[in-house]
Design an enzyme around this catalytic site. Structure first.
Site, PDB file in Angstrom:
ATOM      1  N   ARG A 118       0.865  -1.176   0.000  1.00 32.58           N
ATOM      2  CA  ARG A 118       0.000   0.000   0.000  1.00 32.58           C
ATOM      3  C   ARG A 118       0.900   1.224   0.000  1.00 32.58           C
ATOM      4  O   ARG A 118       2.113   1.122  -0.017  1.00 32.58           O
ATOM      5  CB  ARG A 118      -0.965   0.008   1.192  1.00 32.58           C
ATOM      6  CG  ARG A 118      -2.353  -0.553   0.845  1.00 32.58           C
ATOM      7  CD  ARG A 118      -3.482   0.209   1.543  1.00 32.58           C
ATOM      8  NE  ARG A 118      -3.534   1.606   1.152  1.00 32.58           N
ATOM      9  CZ  ARG A 118      -4.002   2.588   1.922  1.00 32.58           C
ATOM     10  NH1 ARG A 118      -4.476   2.313   3.132  1.00 32.58           N
ATOM     11  NH2 ARG A 118      -4.014   3.839   1.493  1.00 32.58           N
ATOM     12  N   ASP A 151      -1.446  -0.621   9.135  1.00 30.38           N
ATOM     13  CA  ASP A 151      -0.471   0.263   8.496  1.00 30.38           C
ATOM     14  C   ASP A 151       0.954   0.057   8.981  1.00 30.38           C
ATOM     15  O   ASP A 151       1.895   0.191   8.206  1.00 30.38           O
ATOM     16  CB  ASP A 151      -0.849   1.731   8.747  1.00 30.38           C
ATOM     17  CG  ASP A 151      -2.112   2.135   8.012  1.00 30.38           C
ATOM     18  OD1 ASP A 151      -2.419   1.514   6.986  1.00 30.38           O
ATOM     19  OD2 ASP A 151      -2.779   3.078   8.468  1.00 30.38           O
ATOM     20  N   GLU A 277       0.912  13.930   4.950  1.00 31.91           N
ATOM     21  CA  GLU A 277       0.958  13.272   3.639  1.00 31.91           C
ATOM     22  C   GLU A 277       0.997  14.266   2.478  1.00 31.91           C
ATOM     23  O   GLU A 277       0.173  14.244   1.559  1.00 31.91           O
ATOM     24  CB  GLU A 277      -0.230  12.323   3.502  1.00 31.91           C
ATOM     25  CG  GLU A 277      -0.175  11.192   4.521  1.00 31.91           C
ATOM     26  CD  GLU A 277      -1.381  10.274   4.480  1.00 31.91           C
ATOM     27  OE1 GLU A 277      -1.281   9.151   4.995  1.00 31.91           O
ATOM     28  OE2 GLU A 277      -2.434  10.680   3.940  1.00 31.91           O
ATOM     29  N   ARG A 292      -2.771  17.079   3.302  1.00 31.73           N
ATOM     30  CA  ARG A 292      -4.019  16.552   3.867  1.00 31.73           C
ATOM     31  C   ARG A 292      -4.225  17.152   5.256  1.00 31.73           C
ATOM     32  O   ARG A 292      -3.367  17.032   6.117  1.00 31.73           O
ATOM     33  CB  ARG A 292      -3.936  15.029   3.944  1.00 31.73           C
ATOM     34  CG  ARG A 292      -5.007  14.337   4.775  1.00 31.73           C
ATOM     35  CD  ARG A 292      -4.753  12.828   4.769  1.00 31.73           C
ATOM     36  NE  ARG A 292      -5.643  12.085   5.654  1.00 31.73           N
ATOM     37  CZ  ARG A 292      -5.629  10.750   5.773  1.00 31.73           C
ATOM     38  NH1 ARG A 292      -4.770  10.031   5.063  1.00 31.73           N
ATOM     39  NH2 ARG A 292      -6.462  10.142   6.599  1.00 31.73           N
ATOM     40  N   ASP A 293      -5.345  17.808   5.460  1.00 34.03           N
ATOM     41  CA  ASP A 293      -5.761  18.268   6.787  1.00 34.03           C
ATOM     42  C   ASP A 293      -6.706  17.219   7.338  1.00 34.03           C
ATOM     43  O   ASP A 293      -7.836  17.081   6.862  1.00 34.03           O
ATOM     44  CB  ASP A 293      -6.441  19.638   6.681  1.00 34.03           C
ATOM     45  CG  ASP A 293      -6.866  20.197   8.034  1.00 34.03           C
ATOM     46  OD1 ASP A 293      -7.157  19.399   8.957  1.00 34.03           O
ATOM     47  OD2 ASP A 293      -6.923  21.434   8.175  1.00 34.03           O
ATOM     48  N   GLY A 297     -10.213  20.567   8.002  1.00 29.45           N
ATOM     49  CA  GLY A 297     -10.566  21.010   6.657  1.00 29.45           C
ATOM     50  C   GLY A 297     -10.663  19.910   5.627  1.00 29.45           C
ATOM     51  O   GLY A 297      -9.846  18.989   5.597  1.00 29.45           O
ATOM     52  N   ASP A 324     -10.399  17.003  -0.717  1.00 28.06           N
ATOM     53  CA  ASP A 324     -10.288  15.881   0.219  1.00 28.06           C
ATOM     54  C   ASP A 324     -11.567  15.051   0.226  1.00 28.06           C
ATOM     55  O   ASP A 324     -12.596  15.441  -0.327  1.00 28.06           O
ATOM     56  CB  ASP A 324      -9.989  16.399   1.629  1.00 28.06           C
ATOM     57  CG  ASP A 324      -9.188  15.413   2.461  1.00 28.06           C
ATOM     58  OD1 ASP A 324      -9.064  14.245   2.047  1.00 28.06           O
ATOM     59  OD2 ASP A 324      -8.683  15.805   3.532  1.00 28.06           O
ATOM     60  N   ARG A 371     -13.628   6.400  -0.820  1.00 27.73           N
ATOM     61  CA  ARG A 371     -12.521   6.338  -1.774  1.00 27.73           C
ATOM     62  C   ARG A 371     -12.939   5.529  -3.000  1.00 27.73           C
ATOM     63  O   ARG A 371     -12.428   4.444  -3.266  1.00 27.73           O
ATOM     64  CB  ARG A 371     -11.289   5.746  -1.088  1.00 27.73           C
ATOM     65  CG  ARG A 371     -10.804   6.601   0.070  1.00 27.73           C
ATOM     66  CD  ARG A 371      -9.670   5.957   0.846  1.00 27.73           C
ATOM     67  NE  ARG A 371      -9.264   6.802   1.964  1.00 27.73           N
ATOM     68  CZ  ARG A 371      -8.276   6.528   2.804  1.00 27.73           C
ATOM     69  NH1 ARG A 371      -7.572   5.409   2.651  1.00 27.73           N
ATOM     70  NH2 ARG A 371      -7.986   7.345   3.797  1.00 27.73           N
ATOM     71  N   TYR A 406      -5.207   6.521  -2.203  1.00 31.24           N
ATOM     72  CA  TYR A 406      -4.287   7.647  -2.173  1.00 31.24           C
ATOM     73  C   TYR A 406      -3.936   8.070  -3.602  1.00 31.24           C
ATOM     74  O   TYR A 406      -4.018   7.289  -4.542  1.00 31.24           O
ATOM     75  CB  TYR A 406      -2.996   7.265  -1.452  1.00 31.24           C
ATOM     76  CG  TYR A 406      -3.064   7.283   0.053  1.00 31.24           C
ATOM     77  CD1 TYR A 406      -4.271   7.299   0.740  1.00 31.24           C
ATOM     78  CD2 TYR A 406      -1.893   7.274   0.814  1.00 31.24           C
ATOM     79  CE1 TYR A 406      -4.317   7.314   2.119  1.00 31.24           C
ATOM     80  CE2 TYR A 406      -1.921   7.286   2.196  1.00 31.24           C
ATOM     81  CZ  TYR A 406      -3.132   7.308   2.850  1.00 31.24           C
ATOM     82  OH  TYR A 406      -3.170   7.322   4.217  1.00 31.24           O
TER      83      TYR A 406
END
EC number: 3.2.1.18
Length: 469
Positions: A118, A151, A277, A292-293, A297, A324, A371, A406
């Protein structure tokens, strides 16, 4: 002519021919010696950074009066200077993006030994592009692939292959890492590799195949980095790293690295509230990142890095069509350039955008909640005008019925300009597909084009019912 005169004449002619032959042999010898030692006339740089010489064989066939001489000379090319990249060319003018590469890793895993991965990304040296990913220490058709949705494990390593080559058993494991970034400064690769306990991880800095420096966790809460390429300008590489909460305030620092050695660390400054990220690209003379927030946000933070004085500025992408996921429907979403929009800010996904004058090119999932799917487009005024929403040149990369993940940016230097490219992670397996116990991905890659282009969809494409459990 009497006999004596004949003898004298023949002798004179013979002596003349012999003299000519002797002079020719001297000329051949001088030429041979000159070519053989020509290599020493090249100037070598002070730091001895040269490309390896390649031998050239020169065949010389010289025909003389009564015999043939075969002379073989080996000569080396003068060393070529290897220079740091400066990325000073302008950004290419594009009309959209064209297909570039797809590795089909999951489909190939149905019948071959392919790594479980990943967090993929792409980065290029001056001559070739490579794909990277964080491996799970196992192939897909292997019981160790069970529960690879997690992860951070000590078995994860950074994998590196030529772009388009799936991560097979012969793939190089660059370092131990569950978070990473890589970039080439023009002379060698830099890899930033994070591994260890969540509360006390280590980032190793590997340059030209050697461990040069390291740094430990400063907030004791999952030290992490970009999951895409870093950027090097004139020998100074920048990488954005965050340590701290994923859903509240965290401690982000920008590290400046020269040939693997940390030379400066700057704290995040500006109006960005939470940064993770980052997808970074060279914007000469500095570096620009869109991140990325994960706290407040659904509009993406922007981090501007000054490589010369180590100063940092931050804000948010102005486009009201935010990047996002999750996010509000486009009719209700907003962004006003300076602050997080406080719209479904908790959670998120790695993504990218880049400026084009006052406009912005961006990519995002088609779904505003999950996603799923992937699209790109340009927003007129999206880099400079608050809450701008005029969208043009939209393209579907993955249709909305298929999974994405991603995505990130990488830059490619051409003869006259710098092109922007992006990759999309195509996640398969857990959590959504519960028939199998593994989680892995393939990738699809597009690059900017100034030409025309058609339409399509490029999903992962594996039939989950044909896959190993």
């Amino acid at each position: 002519m009497n006999p004596n005169q004949k003898i004298i004449t023949i002798g004179s002619v013979s002596l003349t021919i012999a003299t000519i032959c002797f002079l020719m042999q001297i000329a051949i010898l001088v030429t041979t010696v000159t070519l053989h030692f020509k290599q020493y006339e090249c100037d070598s740089p002070a730091n001895n950074q040269v490309m390896p010489c390649e031998p050239i064989i020169i065949e010389r066939n010289i025909t003389e009066i009564v015999y043939l001489t075969n002379t073989t000379i080996e000569k080396e090319i003068c060393p070529k200077l290897v220079e740091y990249r400066n990325w000073s060319k302008p950004q290419c003018k594009i009309t959209g993006f064209a297909p570039f590469s797809k590795d089909n890793s999951i489909r190939l895993s149905a019948g071959g030994d392919i790594w479980v991965t990943r967090e993929p990304y792409v980065s290029c040296d001056p001559g070739k592009c490579y794909q990277f990913a964080l491996g799970q220490g196992t192939t897909l058709d292997n019981k160790h692939s069970n529960d690879t949705i997690h992860d951070r494990t000590p078995h994860r390593t950074l994998l590196m292959n030529e772009l388009g080559v799936p991560f097979h058993l012969g793939t190089r494991q660059v370092c131990i890492a569950w978070s990473s970034s890589s970039c080439h400064d023009g002379k060698a690769w830099l890899h930033v590799c994070v591994t260890g306990y969540d509360k006390n991880a280590t980032a190793s800095f590997i340059y030209d195949g050697r461990l040069v420096d390291s740094i430990g966790s400063w907030s004791k809460n999952i030290l992490r980095t970009q999951e895409s390429e870093c950027v090097c300008i004139n020998g100074t590489c920048t990488v954005v790293m965050t340590d701290g909460s994923a859903s509240e305030r965290a401690d982000t620092k920008i590290l400046f690295i020269e040939e693997g050695k940390i030379v400066h660390i700057s704290p995040l400054s500006g109006s960005a509230q939470h940064v993770e990220e980052c997808s970074c690209y060279p914007r000469y003379p500095g570096v620009r990142c869109v991140c990325r927030d994960n706290w407040k946000g659904s509009n993406r933070p922007v981090v501007d890095i000054n490589v010369k004085d180590y100063s940092i500025a931050s804000s948010y992408v102005c486009s009201g069509l935010v990047g996002d996921t999750p996010r509000k429907n486009d009719r209700y979403s907003s962004s006003y350039c300076r602050n997080p929009n406080n719209e479904k800010g908790n959670h998120g996904v790695k993504g990218w955008a880049f400026d084009d004058g006052n406009d912005v090119w961006m990519g995002r999932t088609i779904s505003d909640e999950s996603r799923s799917g992937y699209e790109t487009f340009k927003v007129i005024g999206g880099w400079s005008t608050p809450n701008s929403k005029l969208q043009i040149n939209r393209q579907v990369i993955v249709d909305s019925d298929n999974r994405s993940g991603y995505s990130g940016i990488f830059s490619v230097e051409g003869k006259s300009c710098i092109n922007r490219c992006f990759y999309v992670e195509l996640i398969r397996g857990r959590e959504q597909e519960t028939r199998v116990w593994w989680t892995s991905n393939s990738i699809v890659v597009f690059c900017g084009t100034s030409g025309t282009y058609g339409t399509g969809s490029w999903p992962d494409g594996a039939d989950i019912n044909l896959m190993p459990i």
